[in-house]
Enzyme design. Structure first.
Site, PDB file in Angstrom:
ATOM      1  N   LYS A 172      42.383 -45.404-133.142  1.00 47.61           N
ATOM      2  CA  LYS A 172      43.113 -44.205-133.255  1.00 47.61           C
ATOM      3  C   LYS A 172      44.649 -44.280-132.594  1.00 47.61           C
ATOM      4  CE  LYS A 172      44.421 -39.801-133.369  1.00 47.61           C
ATOM      5  NZ  LYS A 172      44.662 -39.237-134.629  1.00 47.61           N
ATOM      6  N   LYS A 241      51.484 -37.756-125.977  1.00 43.94           N
ATOM      7  CA  LYS A 241      50.199 -38.059-125.322  1.00 43.94           C
ATOM      8  C   LYS A 241      49.695 -39.479-125.808  1.00 43.94           C
ATOM      9  CE  LYS A 241      46.252 -36.731-126.659  1.00 43.94           C
ATOM     10  NZ  LYS A 241      45.005 -35.699-127.081  1.00 43.94           N
TER      11      LYS A 241
HETATM   12  P1  NAD Z   1      44.584 -27.778-129.511  1.00 44.35           P
HETATM   13  O1  NAD Z   1      45.230 -27.693-128.345  1.00 44.35           O
HETATM   14  O2  NAD Z   1      45.162 -26.960-130.700  1.00 44.35           O
HETATM   15  O3  NAD Z   1      43.070 -27.433-129.315  1.00 44.35           O
HETATM   16  C1  NAD Z   1      42.291 -27.738-128.326  1.00 44.35           C
HETATM   17  C2  NAD Z   1      41.308 -26.387-127.811  1.00 44.35           C
HETATM   18  O4  NAD Z   1      40.711 -26.884-126.728  1.00 44.35           O
HETATM   19  C3  NAD Z   1      42.171 -25.143-127.737  1.00 44.35           C
HETATM   20  O5  NAD Z   1      41.416 -24.090-128.589  1.00 44.35           O
HETATM   21  C4  NAD Z   1      41.766 -24.952-126.203  1.00 44.35           C
HETATM   22  O6  NAD Z   1      41.482 -23.406-125.848  1.00 44.35           O
HETATM   23  C5  NAD Z   1      40.577 -25.578-126.074  1.00 44.35           C
HETATM   24  N1  NAD Z   1      40.404 -26.024-124.621  1.00 44.35           N
HETATM   25  C6  NAD Z   1      41.223 -26.535-123.701  1.00 44.35           C
HETATM   26  N2  NAD Z   1      40.592 -26.788-122.359  1.00 44.35           N
HETATM   27  C7  NAD Z   1      39.370 -26.305-122.580  1.00 44.35           C
HETATM   28  C8  NAD Z   1      38.241 -26.278-121.765  1.00 44.35           C
HETATM   29  N3  NAD Z   1      38.461 -26.659-120.520  1.00 44.35           N
HETATM   30  N4  NAD Z   1      36.894 -25.927-122.384  1.00 44.35           N
HETATM   31  C9  NAD Z   1      36.809 -25.521-123.525  1.00 44.35           C
HETATM   32  N5  NAD Z   1      37.882 -25.512-124.378  1.00 44.35           N
HETATM   33  C10 NAD Z   1      39.077 -25.843-123.849  1.00 44.35           C
HETATM   34  O7  NAD Z   1      44.747 -29.113-129.960  1.00 44.35           O
HETATM   35  P2  NAD Z   1      44.351 -29.889-131.354  1.00 44.35           P
HETATM   36  O8  NAD Z   1      45.733 -30.010-132.090  1.00 44.35           O
HETATM   37  O9  NAD Z   1      43.119 -29.181-132.029  1.00 44.35           O
HETATM   38  O10 NAD Z   1      43.940 -31.382-130.986  1.00 44.35           O
HETATM   39  C11 NAD Z   1      42.536 -31.526-130.263  1.00 44.35           C
HETATM   40  C12 NAD Z   1      42.432 -33.024-130.325  1.00 44.35           C
HETATM   41  O11 NAD Z   1      42.504 -33.721-131.481  1.00 44.35           O
HETATM   42  C13 NAD Z   1      43.622 -33.635-129.163  1.00 44.35           C
HETATM   43  O12 NAD Z   1      42.755 -34.713-128.534  1.00 44.35           O
HETATM   44  C14 NAD Z   1      44.535 -34.508-130.152  1.00 44.35           C
HETATM   45  O13 NAD Z   1      45.220 -35.371-129.923  1.00 44.35           O
HETATM   46  C15 NAD Z   1      43.492 -34.875-131.575  1.00 44.35           C
HETATM   47  N6  NAD Z   1      44.083 -34.892-132.988  1.00 44.35           N
HETATM   48  C16 NAD Z   1      45.140 -33.734-133.239  1.00 44.35           C
HETATM   49  C17 NAD Z   1      45.301 -33.685-134.570  1.00 44.35           C
HETATM   50  C18 NAD Z   1      46.368 -32.515-135.002  1.00 44.35           C
HETATM   51  O14 NAD Z   1      46.964 -32.885-136.210  1.00 44.35           O
HETATM   52  N7  NAD Z   1      46.698 -31.487-134.475  1.00 44.35           N
HETATM   53  C19 NAD Z   1      45.279 -34.764-135.577  1.00 44.35           C
HETATM   54  C20 NAD Z   1      44.254 -35.703-135.059  1.00 44.35           C
HETATM   55  C21 NAD Z   1      43.711 -35.831-133.630  1.00 44.35           C
END
Ligand code: NAD
Length: 303
Positions: A172, A241
């Site tokens: 990734k 990140k």
């Molecule tokens: P985001 O910030 O939108 O969502 C994260 C969620 O986790 C939020 O709803 C937040 O409230 C929750 N959260 C945070 N701390 C928490 C805790 N202690 N307990 C429970 N819930 C908690 O992030 P995202 O964009 O959905 O990304 C999530 C993961 O996927 C990341 O690691 C990111 O790098 C990866 N990712 C994101 C994308 C993208 O396009 N956004 C694409 C591929 C991978």
């Protein structure tokens, strides 16, 4: 209807559509997020609300997580209220991007509680999560991977990266480095061409018919830069990140990444100029500012 109870922690940009797809495919879900509005939306679709990661892992045998950073995943997995203390959980599937070292650390610690960890970071963005067309880079013991495979298949294409914890994460990180590097250099090329007098739409047509074709020229630039919406759906903070994690791993392994280091600086400057929540396609605006021109608006030619 599935007999296996499933948990889902982290209902953000990626987690909410993934959890929604799992629900729609007939699985019952126990969900937890600090954001109660996101939890409420899933509950309205039929999920059961939990009060903590521990609560989820007391109720579900397979627990998925989609969380923002390695530290949050560590806390949710191994913290005092974490799933390591759960009575029911047997398999933890981490869909977040955390890097291979965190994945190995979590896998080793969870193993002491007889919980199998699978790292399955995803690629394809919010749109791919909603459509079930993500690429899932899966690493973990074959038998456990086989168990969760039907669930992962509702989210997208499952690509096995091996049995060693963290190999999905390594895949990734290098994928995302390639993606953001393509965005940065394609933005530089676009701004230069426009300053010279080329039409941006013509430039994309040529790139995509020629050897400059990449994921930015095909998707990110036409979708979020030319219409000037800057809403591709991936924040500068998350891209930074991923890039940092990749460069840290590469350095620890003795693999030089001079091009990747330059891209990290471009992201640092985008972050400083537009803020961590700005979409990472704002990289193009940074180049525009330096060049003293703005790429003229064009509607999304992919629409
Ligand atoms: P985001 O910030 O939108 O969502 C994260 C969620 O986790 C939020 O709803 C937040 O409230 C929750 N959260 C945070 N701390 C928490 C805790 N202690 N307990 C429970 N819930 C908690 O992030 P995202 O964009 O959905 O990304 C999530 C993961 O996927 C990341 O690691 C990111 O790098 C990866 N990712 C994101 C994308 C993208 O396009 N956004 C694409 C591929 C991978």
């Amino acid at each position: 209807m599935s007999q296996t109870s499933i948990g889902f922690i982290g209902l953000g940009t990626m987690g909410e559509p993934m959890a929604t797809r799992l629900l729609a495919s007939g699985h019952h879900l126990h969900v937890f997020d600090l954001n109660t509005a996101a939890v409420d939306r899933l509950v309205a679709l039929g999920a059961s609300v939990c009060t903590s990661a521990l609560d989820v892992s007391n109720k579900a045998e397979i627990v998925f997580a989609s969380l923002p950073t390695p530290n949050v995943v560590e806390k949710v997995a191994l913290g005092p209220d974490g799933l390591i203390h759960g009575e029911k959980v047997k398999v933890f599937v981490d869909l977040s991007t955390t890097g291979p070292r965190m994945a190995k650390y979590i896998s080793e610690n969870l193993a002491t509680a007889d919980i199998i960890a699978i790292d399955s970071p995803v690629s394809g963005g919010a749109a791919g999560a909603a459509k079930g067309t993500l690429a899932l880079m899966v690493a973990g013991p074959a038998q456990a991977v086989q168990l969760v495979q039907p669930m992962l298949q509702t989210l997208g294409k499952v690509i096995s990266c091996g049995e060693l914890a963290g190999l999905g994460q390594t895949m990734k990180l290098v994928n995302n480095l390639v993606s953001v590097t393509a965005l940065a250099v394609s933005s530089e090329a676009l701004v230069m061409g426009v300053k010279a007098g080329l039409d941006p739409q013509v430039m994309l047509e040529v790139f995509n018919a020629g050897s400059g074709r990449n994921s930015a020229t095909v998707d990110k630039l036409p979708r979020a830069v030319l219409p000037r919406t800057f809403d591709f759906g991936f924040t500068t903070a998350l891209s930074l990140k991923d890039t940092r994690l990749c460069l840290d791993e590469a350095e620890a392994m003795g693999v030089p990444m001079p091009v990747g280091s330059a891209v990290r600086q471009v992201l640092n400057m985008t972050n400083a100029t537009f803020g961590p929540d700005a979409d990472f396609t704002r990289i193009a605006c940074l180049i525009e500012q330096w060049a003293g021109i703005e790429v003229p608006t064009r509607k999304n030619v992919n629409d």
